[in-house]
Write an enzyme that holds these catalytic residues in place. Structure first.
Site, PDB file in Angstrom:
ATOM      1  CE  LYS A 222      -4.376  -1.820   1.215  1.00 57.64           C
ATOM      2  NZ  LYS A 222      -5.377  -2.124   2.224  1.00 57.64           N
ATOM      3  NE  ARG A 256      -7.622  -8.225  -0.102  1.00 60.60           N
ATOM      4  CZ  ARG A 256      -7.126  -7.466  -1.069  1.00 60.60           C
ATOM      5  NH1 ARG A 256      -6.119  -6.649  -0.821  1.00 60.60           N
ATOM      6  NH2 ARG A 256      -7.629  -7.501  -2.284  1.00 60.60           N
TER       7      ARG A 256
HETATM    8  C1  9MG Z   1      -9.926  -5.217  -1.544  1.00 56.62           C
HETATM    9  N1  9MG Z   1      -8.999  -4.739  -0.542  1.00 56.62           N
HETATM   10  C2  9MG Z   1      -7.903  -3.943  -0.746  1.00 56.62           C
HETATM   11  N2  9MG Z   1      -7.301  -3.694   0.420  1.00 56.62           N
HETATM   12  C3  9MG Z   1      -8.014  -4.337   1.370  1.00 56.62           C
HETATM   13  C4  9MG Z   1      -7.911  -4.446   2.765  1.00 56.62           C
HETATM   14  O1  9MG Z   1      -6.950  -3.817   3.438  1.00 56.62           O
HETATM   15  N3  9MG Z   1      -8.815  -5.188   3.426  1.00 56.62           N
HETATM   16  C5  9MG Z   1      -9.822  -5.810   2.760  1.00 56.62           C
HETATM   17  N4  9MG Z   1     -10.699  -6.536   3.478  1.00 56.62           N
HETATM   18  N5  9MG Z   1      -9.977  -5.730   1.429  1.00 56.62           N
HETATM   19  C6  9MG Z   1      -9.092  -5.004   0.762  1.00 56.62           C
END
Ligand code: 9MG
Length: 277
Positions: A222, A256
Site C-alpha cells: 500500500k 491479506r
Molecule cells: C480489496 N482490498 C484492498 N485492500 C483491502 C484491505 O486492506 N482489506 C480488505 N478486506 N480488502 C481489501
C-alpha cells in the site's frame, strides 16, 4: 474469541495466523490481452499462491484504488466467474472482494466461501444475502468512497471510531442471523486514512481485536508503505512483510497479501520464536 472461522464448507482454525492471497482480475493488474487472457493469468497466479501456502484466496474484479473506474455488475461477473470456476479444484476457500449484492448472490450460489466487502455490507440486500448463506463475511471500515477517500480523511480518534463502526456492523450482522464465527473485521488500512492514521491503527490494533472477532489486516504494497520507505509498489515486499508481522503481533488473525511465500516464511519465524521468551 472465535477459535475457527466458518466459511462455506470449510472451517479454518485460527490458532495460527491465516494468509489470504490477493488475486486481482482487473485488466490493468496483469495485461490487457482480452478477457480470456486476463482470467487465465489470474488462475495461474491463484495456483501459484495456493502452492505457496495461501489459506484463502481473495478474488476481486473491481479495483478499489483511489480514482479507479467503476465496473458494471455484468463486467465484474464476467471477470470473476471464470476464475472462481477455474480455481475451485485448488481446494482453497475463495473469498470474493465485492460490494455489489448482485455479484454476491451469484458467487455465493457458486461456492464462494467468503464475501470481502470494503463497505461492510452497506448496499441494500447485501446483509440478507449473507444471512441466507453459510459464507463468512469480512466487514471493512472505510471513510468516504474509493473515489474521494484520500481527499482529507479526518478523525477525532481514529482507533475508537473504527472500532465502534466495526462493532456496530458486527452487531447488526449477528442480530440479522449471521453466526459470530462467520464474521471477520478489518480496520481498512489505506481506506480514507493518512499514513499517521494507518500507523496509529496498527499500533493500537489490539483494541480492534478486543471486539472478539478475527481481525484481517491488509497492508500489502500500500501507498503508506511507499510514503514510509520511498519505494514504488513493486518494491515494497520487505515493508509489506514487516507490516504483516507487526499486525499479527498485535492480534491480526488474517493477513491479506500479494506475497504469500515471503509472508509465510516470516510468520514461521515468529511462530518458532513464540513461547520462548
Ligand atoms: C480489496 N482490498 C484492498 N485492500 C483491502 C484491505 O486492506 N482489506 C480488505 N478486506 N480488502 C481489501
Amino acid at each position: 474469541m472465535t477459535e475457527v472461522l466458518r466459511c462455506g464448507r470449510s472451517e479454518l482454525p485460527l490458532e495460527r495466523p491465516l494468509v489470504m492471497g490477493v488475486v486481482n482480475v482487473t485488466p490493468d493488474s496483469f495485461y490487457d490481452g482480452g478477457r480470456h487472457a486476463v482470467a487465465a493469468a489470474a488462475i495461474a497466479h491463484a495456483r501459484q499462491l495456493a502452492g505457496e501456502g495461501a489459506d484463502l484466496l481473495d478474488v476481486g474484479g473491481e479495483s478499489s484504488r483511489p480514482g479507479a473506474a467503476p465496473v458494471t455488475v455484468e463486467e465484474e461477473l464476467a471477470r470473476i466467474l471464470p476464475v472462481l470456476e477455474g480455481i475451485a479444484e485448488l481446494g482453497v476457500p475463495v473469498s470474493i472482494d465485492t460490494t455489489k449484492p448482485e455479484v454476491m448472490r451469484t458467487v455465493l450460489a457458486r461456492g464462494a466461501a467468503m464475501i470481502n466487502d470494503i463497505t461492510a455490507l452497506a448496499a441494500p440486500g447485501a446483509l440478507e444475502l449473507l444471512v441466507a448463506s453459510d459464507a463468512a463475511v469480512c466487514l471493512m471500515h472505510m471513510q468516504g468512497s474509493p473515489r474521494t477517500m484520500q481527499a482529507d480523511p479526518t478523525y477525532a480518534d481514529v482507533t475508537a471510531e473504527v472500532r465502534d463502526f466495526l462493532g456496530a456492523r458486527a452487531a447488526t450482522c449477528i442480530k440479522a442471523g449471521i453466526a459470530h464465527d462467520r464474521i471477520v473485521v478489518d480496520p481498512g488500512f489505506g481506506f480514507g486514512k493518512t499514513v499517521e492514521h494507518n500507523l496509529t491503527l496498527l499500533a493500537r490494533l489490539r483494541e480492534i481485536a478486543a471486539l472478539g472477532f478475527p481481525v484481517l489486516a491488509g497492508w500489502s504494497r500500500k501507498s503508506s508503505l511507499g510514503r514510509i520507505t520511498g519505494r514504488p509498489a513493486d518494491d515494497r515486499l520487505a515493508a509489506s512483510v514487516a507490516a504483516a508481522m507487526l499486525a499479527v503481533q498485535r492480534g491480526a488473525k488474517i493477513v491479506r497479501v500479494h506475497d504469500v511465500a515471503a509472508t509465510r516464511d516470516a510468520l514461521a519465524v515468529l511462530a518458532a520464536m513464540e513461547g520462548r521468551a
